[in-house]
Design an enzyme around this catalytic site. Structure first.
Site, PDB file in Angstrom:
ATOM      1  N   ASN A   1       5.656 113.844  16.108  1.00 49.48           N
ATOM      2  CA  ASN A   1       5.342 113.901  14.673  1.00 49.48           C
ATOM      3  C   ASN A   1       4.791 112.574  14.152  1.00 49.48           C
ATOM      4  O   ASN A   1       3.797 112.549  13.422  1.00 49.48           O
ATOM      5  CB  ASN A   1       6.581 114.315  13.875  1.00 49.48           C
ATOM      6  CG  ASN A   1       7.095 115.678  14.289  1.00 49.48           C
ATOM      7  OD1 ASN A   1       6.396 116.408  14.992  1.00 49.48           O
ATOM      8  ND2 ASN A   1       8.307 116.029  13.871  1.00 49.48           N
TER       9      ASN A   1
ATOM     10  N   ASN B   1     -41.144 125.246   5.547  1.00 52.92           N
ATOM     11  CA  ASN B   1     -39.872 125.421   4.840  1.00 52.92           C
ATOM     12  C   ASN B   1     -39.020 124.152   4.822  1.00 52.92           C
ATOM     13  O   ASN B   1     -38.978 123.417   5.803  1.00 52.92           O
ATOM     14  CB  ASN B   1     -39.067 126.550   5.497  1.00 52.92           C
ATOM     15  CG  ASN B   1     -39.733 127.901   5.326  1.00 52.92           C
ATOM     16  OD1 ASN B   1     -40.421 128.129   4.331  1.00 52.92           O
ATOM     17  ND2 ASN B   1     -39.554 128.771   6.290  1.00 52.92           N
TER      18      ASN B   1
ATOM     19  N   SER C   1      -2.993 123.100  20.670  1.00 51.17           N
ATOM     20  CA  SER C   1      -4.048 122.422  19.904  1.00 51.17           C
ATOM     21  C   SER C   1      -4.978 121.635  20.827  1.00 51.17           C
ATOM     22  O   SER C   1      -5.925 121.005  20.360  1.00 51.17           O
ATOM     23  CB  SER C   1      -3.438 121.489  18.856  1.00 51.17           C
ATOM     24  OG  SER C   1      -2.508 120.606  19.448  1.00 51.17           O
TER      25      SER C   1
ATOM     26  N   GLU D   1     -32.057 122.462   2.621  1.00 46.97           N
ATOM     27  CA  GLU D   1     -31.339 123.735   2.435  1.00 46.97           C
ATOM     28  C   GLU D   1     -30.033 123.741   3.231  1.00 46.97           C
ATOM     29  O   GLU D   1     -28.999 124.202   2.751  1.00 46.97           O
ATOM     30  CB  GLU D   1     -32.209 124.910   2.897  1.00 46.97           C
ATOM     31  CG  GLU D   1     -33.386 125.194   1.988  1.00 46.97           C
ATOM     32  CD  GLU D   1     -34.277 126.279   2.566  1.00 46.97           C
ATOM     33  OE1 GLU D   1     -34.146 127.423   2.133  1.00 46.97           O
ATOM     34  OE2 GLU D   1     -35.082 125.982   3.471  1.00 46.97           O
TER      35      GLU D   1
ATOM     36  N   LYS E   1     -46.228 129.313   5.979  1.00 50.53           N
ATOM     37  CA  LYS E   1     -45.001 128.703   5.448  1.00 50.53           C
ATOM     38  C   LYS E   1     -44.681 127.338   6.059  1.00 50.53           C
ATOM     39  O   LYS E   1     -44.904 127.097   7.234  1.00 50.53           O
ATOM     40  CB  LYS E   1     -43.792 129.618   5.700  1.00 50.53           C
ATOM     41  CG  LYS E   1     -43.763 130.881   4.882  1.00 50.53           C
ATOM     42  CD  LYS E   1     -43.573 130.669   3.387  1.00 50.53           C
ATOM     43  CE  LYS E   1     -42.181 130.209   3.037  1.00 50.53           C
ATOM     44  NZ  LYS E   1     -41.181 131.270   3.211  1.00 50.53           N
TER      45      LYS E   1
ATOM     46  N   SER F   1     -42.225 129.544   9.639  1.00 53.60           N
ATOM     47  CA  SER F   1     -41.668 130.891   9.566  1.00 53.60           C
ATOM     48  C   SER F   1     -42.095 131.687  10.790  1.00 53.60           C
ATOM     49  O   SER F   1     -43.122 131.400  11.399  1.00 53.60           O
ATOM     50  CB  SER F   1     -42.182 131.569   8.288  1.00 53.60           C
ATOM     51  OG  SER F   1     -42.243 132.964   8.451  1.00 53.60           O
TER      52      SER F   1
ATOM     53  N   TYR G   1       7.972 117.430   8.967  1.00 53.59           N
ATOM     54  CA  TYR G   1       6.906 118.045   9.753  1.00 53.59           C
ATOM     55  C   TYR G   1       7.111 119.553   9.865  1.00 53.59           C
ATOM     56  O   TYR G   1       8.221 120.034  10.077  1.00 53.59           O
ATOM     57  CB  TYR G   1       6.838 117.446  11.169  1.00 53.59           C
ATOM     58  CG  TYR G   1       5.743 118.086  12.013  1.00 53.59           C
ATOM     59  CD1 TYR G   1       4.436 117.604  11.983  1.00 53.59           C
ATOM     60  CD2 TYR G   1       6.001 119.205  12.797  1.00 53.59           C
ATOM     61  CE1 TYR G   1       3.433 118.223  12.719  1.00 53.59           C
ATOM     62  CE2 TYR G   1       5.005 119.831  13.538  1.00 53.59           C
ATOM     63  CZ  TYR G   1       3.717 119.333  13.489  1.00 53.59           C
ATOM     64  OH  TYR G   1       2.724 119.941  14.207  1.00 53.59           O
TER      65      TYR G   1
ATOM     66  N   THR H   1     -34.057 117.911 -18.796  1.00 54.83           N
ATOM     67  CA  THR H   1     -32.702 118.342 -19.135  1.00 54.83           C
ATOM     68  C   THR H   1     -32.815 119.848 -19.277  1.00 54.83           C
ATOM     69  O   THR H   1     -33.866 120.351 -19.705  1.00 54.83           O
ATOM     70  CB  THR H   1     -32.182 117.707 -20.444  1.00 54.83           C
ATOM     71  OG1 THR H   1     -33.004 118.140 -21.519  1.00 54.83           O
ATOM     72  CG2 THR H   1     -32.218 116.184 -20.386  1.00 54.83           C
ATOM     73  N   HIS H   2     -31.780 120.556 -18.887  1.00 57.82           N
ATOM     74  CA  HIS H   2     -31.832 122.038 -18.861  1.00 57.82           C
ATOM     75  C   HIS H   2     -32.980 122.542 -17.982  1.00 57.82           C
ATOM     76  O   HIS H   2     -33.481 123.642 -18.186  1.00 57.82           O
ATOM     77  CB  HIS H   2     -31.980 122.633 -20.275  1.00 57.82           C
ATOM     78  CG  HIS H   2     -31.017 122.072 -21.267  1.00 57.82           C
ATOM     79  ND1 HIS H   2     -29.828 122.678 -21.593  1.00 57.82           N
ATOM     80  CD2 HIS H   2     -31.052 120.925 -21.997  1.00 57.82           C
ATOM     81  CE1 HIS H   2     -29.183 121.948 -22.499  1.00 57.82           C
ATOM     82  NE2 HIS H   2     -29.908 120.874 -22.749  1.00 57.82           N
TER      83      HIS H   2
ATOM     84  N   LYS I   1      -6.262 119.259  11.520  1.00 60.62           N
ATOM     85  CA  LYS I   1      -7.243 118.569  12.365  1.00 60.62           C
ATOM     86  C   LYS I   1      -8.633 119.172  12.331  1.00 60.62           C
ATOM     87  O   LYS I   1      -9.625 118.470  12.125  1.00 60.62           O
ATOM     88  CB  LYS I   1      -6.727 118.501  13.803  1.00 60.62           C
ATOM     89  CG  LYS I   1      -5.697 117.422  13.950  1.00 60.62           C
ATOM     90  CD  LYS I   1      -4.900 117.555  15.206  1.00 60.62           C
ATOM     91  CE  LYS I   1      -3.483 117.141  14.921  1.00 60.62           C
ATOM     92  NZ  LYS I   1      -2.787 118.013  13.945  1.00 60.62           N
TER      93      LYS I   1
ATOM     94  N   GLN J   1      -0.560 121.157  12.007  1.00 66.97           N
ATOM     95  CA  GLN J   1      -1.534 121.142  13.102  1.00 66.97           C
ATOM     96  C   GLN J   1      -2.910 121.609  12.609  1.00 66.97           C
ATOM     97  O   GLN J   1      -3.932 121.276  13.198  1.00 66.97           O
ATOM     98  CB  GLN J   1      -1.042 122.042  14.247  1.00 66.97           C
ATOM     99  CG  GLN J   1      -1.943 122.071  15.453  1.00 66.97           C
ATOM    100  CD  GLN J   1      -1.222 122.617  16.682  1.00 66.97           C
ATOM    101  OE1 GLN J   1      -0.392 121.941  17.272  1.00 66.97           O
ATOM    102  NE2 GLN J   1      -1.531 123.842  17.055  1.00 66.97           N
TER     103      GLN J   1
HETATM  104  N1  ARG Z   1      -0.018 119.339  18.119  1.00 67.75           N
HETATM  105  C1  ARG Z   1       0.855 118.986  17.072  1.00 67.75           C
HETATM  106  C2  ARG Z   1       0.070 118.820  15.776  1.00 67.75           C
HETATM  107  O1  ARG Z   1      -1.095 118.720  15.861  1.00 67.75           O
HETATM  108  C3  ARG Z   1       1.550 117.702  17.402  1.00 67.75           C
HETATM  109  C4  ARG Z   1       2.862 117.544  16.706  1.00 67.75           C
HETATM  110  C5  ARG Z   1       3.815 118.554  17.233  1.00 67.75           C
HETATM  111  N2  ARG Z   1       5.119 118.340  16.725  1.00 67.75           N
HETATM  112  C6  ARG Z   1       6.076 119.278  16.842  1.00 67.75           C
HETATM  113  N3  ARG Z   1       7.231 119.004  16.341  1.00 67.75           N
HETATM  114  N4  ARG Z   1       5.862 120.415  17.415  1.00 67.75           N
HETATM  115  O2  ARG Z   1       0.607 118.783  14.687  1.00 67.75           O
END
Ligand code: ARG
Length: 463
Positions: A113, A288, A26, A293, A286, A280, A320, A158-159, A328, A325
């Site tokens: 964790n 825009n 990660s 948007e 144009k 454009s 966990y 309205t509508h 994120k 993961q």
């Molecule tokens: N990179 C992991 C995550 O984002 C960190 C926690 C990892 N924990 C584990 N028991 N492998 O969740």
């Protein structure tokens, strides 16, 4: 990669397959958490010393080492690769390089964790605080605009059919109110983000005499999680945030849609200024509305992240699981998207949208949006409202057939329709009066709007 390359490698015979290492890592996205990871680890080290688990000198070495990593990171000199797996291992590895053996004590009484849970909560708390600032700035911008348009009239729909005219300020204030709910919602969610999982360990707590209240306090959390399993597996706070983010986007997107409509030649209620519009590649004429948007379009990805996290969580056994993961990137992108959209919409409304007063004035004069007022006029003279309503319906039908508006009828024509009509009918159906007369609490009457503006301004100043 050798079998020794990870903190957990001793238990393994072979190194990770390089593609699996990449798949598992990660670090490519969680490096963004590094400052929170360092701060969390510094608090943890301080607590370990306070609890007598490591010596004060050892804690000091760890804290200084972590601070050095912070400096390296800020100077652009810390960019761990996939071999680090994640930000937590990357920091631990670098710490050991910097301070030697004592670096290996940092992870006492802790797991990744509870560590990652701490990091994302610290991250999200800080982002919420910044989004709250942006929401206030957004309210301020809408209020400033509303203040200069109390007497500007705009058709109300309205509508998407002309209904009754409005003070433009009233229309803008509707968005100020939505934003107020967004602010209050985020403030409430912040309370639940601000709870500390650190010290929950992998899932069951720890054998060391740690002081979870102390780390929670050091990190500015309200309190530690009461249950260690819940602490490491809860992502409710992230889902709640994504709900709130989705609603912010709904609100921005609705205004964006209105701006897009209003900027069309068919409405022509606003012109876009050059700083906030684009051209454009083929059609030279144009101009825009790309900004609204994009805001409307980006709303979808925030909803998507909410859906993703709900689905990730629904079948997860405690505690966990690596699925977590995946929280994120969803959170990061939602935060980035909401912040970028708030910034762009704030600029757009501050300088990018110019209301076309003449066009708006003409628009409210050329419709039947005063028909309710004719019915109200008769009703206030004792004609039962439904009877008055039916009569006005017939008048509208006749006017439409003759290509006239209500204001074009002569007094004789009015009186032939009903003897209760008098010369003051013309004033009652003039757009300005139609708006002014809706002076019920929360209505578009100018007095109501001025009071609403004052209330909203006070609320903002009290923040
Ligand atoms: N990179 C992991 C995550 O984002 C960190 C926690 C990892 N924990 C584990 N028991 N492998 O969740």
């Amino acid at each position: 990669m050798t079998a020794q390359s990870q903190p957990w490698s001793q238990r393994f015979e072979q190194a990770l397959h390089p593609a699996i290492a990449r798949f598992n890592a990660s670090i490519g996205f969680d490096l963004r958490l590094i400052e929170y990871d360092l701060t969390g680890s510094q608090a943890h080290a301080r607590m370990l010393a306070k609890a007598g688990i490591i010596s004060p000198a050892e804690a000091e070495t760890l804290i200084q080492g972590l601070e050095q990593i912070r400096q390296e990171y800020r100077a652009g000199q810390f960019s761990p690769g996939v071999e680090a797996e994640d930000v937590h291992f990357a920091v631990e590895r670098r710490l050991i390089e910097l301070v030697g053996e004592v670096g290996k004590k940092l992870h006492t009484a802790r797991s990744r964790n509870d560590q990652v849970g701490t990091d994302i909560r610290l991250y999200l708390r800080s982002e919420i605080d910044q989004i709250l600032q942006q929401l206030q700035q957004w309210q301020r911008t809408l209020l400033d605009l509303a203040e200069s348009h109390v007497e500007t009239l705009i058709p109300g729909y309205t509508h998407l059919q002309r209904a009754q005219p409005l003070s433009l300020a009233h229309h803008l204030l509707a968005y100020v109110e939505m934003t107020q709910r967004d602010i209050e919602r985020l403030q409430q969610i912040r309370q639940r983000v601000n709870v500390c999982p650190l010290g929950a360990g992998a899932l069951a707590g720890t054998t060391f005499p740690i002081d979870r209240h102390y780390t929670a306090k050091l990190l500015g959390f309200r309190e530690p999680y009461r249950n260690s399993l819940d602490a490491v597996s809860d992502r409710d706070f992230a889902i709640e945030f994504l709900c709130a983010a989705s609603l912010i986007m709904v609100h921005l997107s609705r205004l964006a849609e209105e701006i897009i409509l209003w900027a069309s030649e068919e409405f022509a209620f606003v012109k876009l200024s050059d700083t906030c519009a684009t051209g454009s590649s083929i059609m030279p004429q144009k101009k825009n509305p790309d900004v609204p948007e994009l805001v409307r379009g980006k709303t979808g990805r925030v909803f998507g992240h909410l859906q993703a996290l709900l689905v990730i969580m629904k079948g997860l056994p405690l505690a966990y699981n690596k699925d977590l993961q995946e929280d994120k990137e969803a959170l990061f992108d939602a935060v980035d998207t909401v912040r970028a959209c708030l910034e762009a919409m704030t600029i757009l409304m501050a300088e990018g949208v110019v209301f076309q007063s003449e066009r708006l004035a003409a628009a409210v004069a050329q419709d039947f949006a005063n028909a309710t007022d004719v019915a109200d006029y008769l009703a206030s003279k004792g004609v039962p409202f439904r009877e008055a309503y039916n009569l006005v319906g017939r008048v509208v039908k006749t006017c439409l057939a003759q290509g006239k508006f209500l204001k074009d009828l002569t007094l004789e024509e009015w009186q032939a329709l009903h003897p209760a009509f008098a010369a003051d009918i013309y004033d009652r159906i003039a757009p300005r009066q139609v708006v002014a007369a809706r002076n019920s609490y929360g209505g578009t009457g100018f007095d109501q709007v001025r009071q609403a503006l004052a209330t909203a301004r006070d609320r903002l100043n009290d923040f």
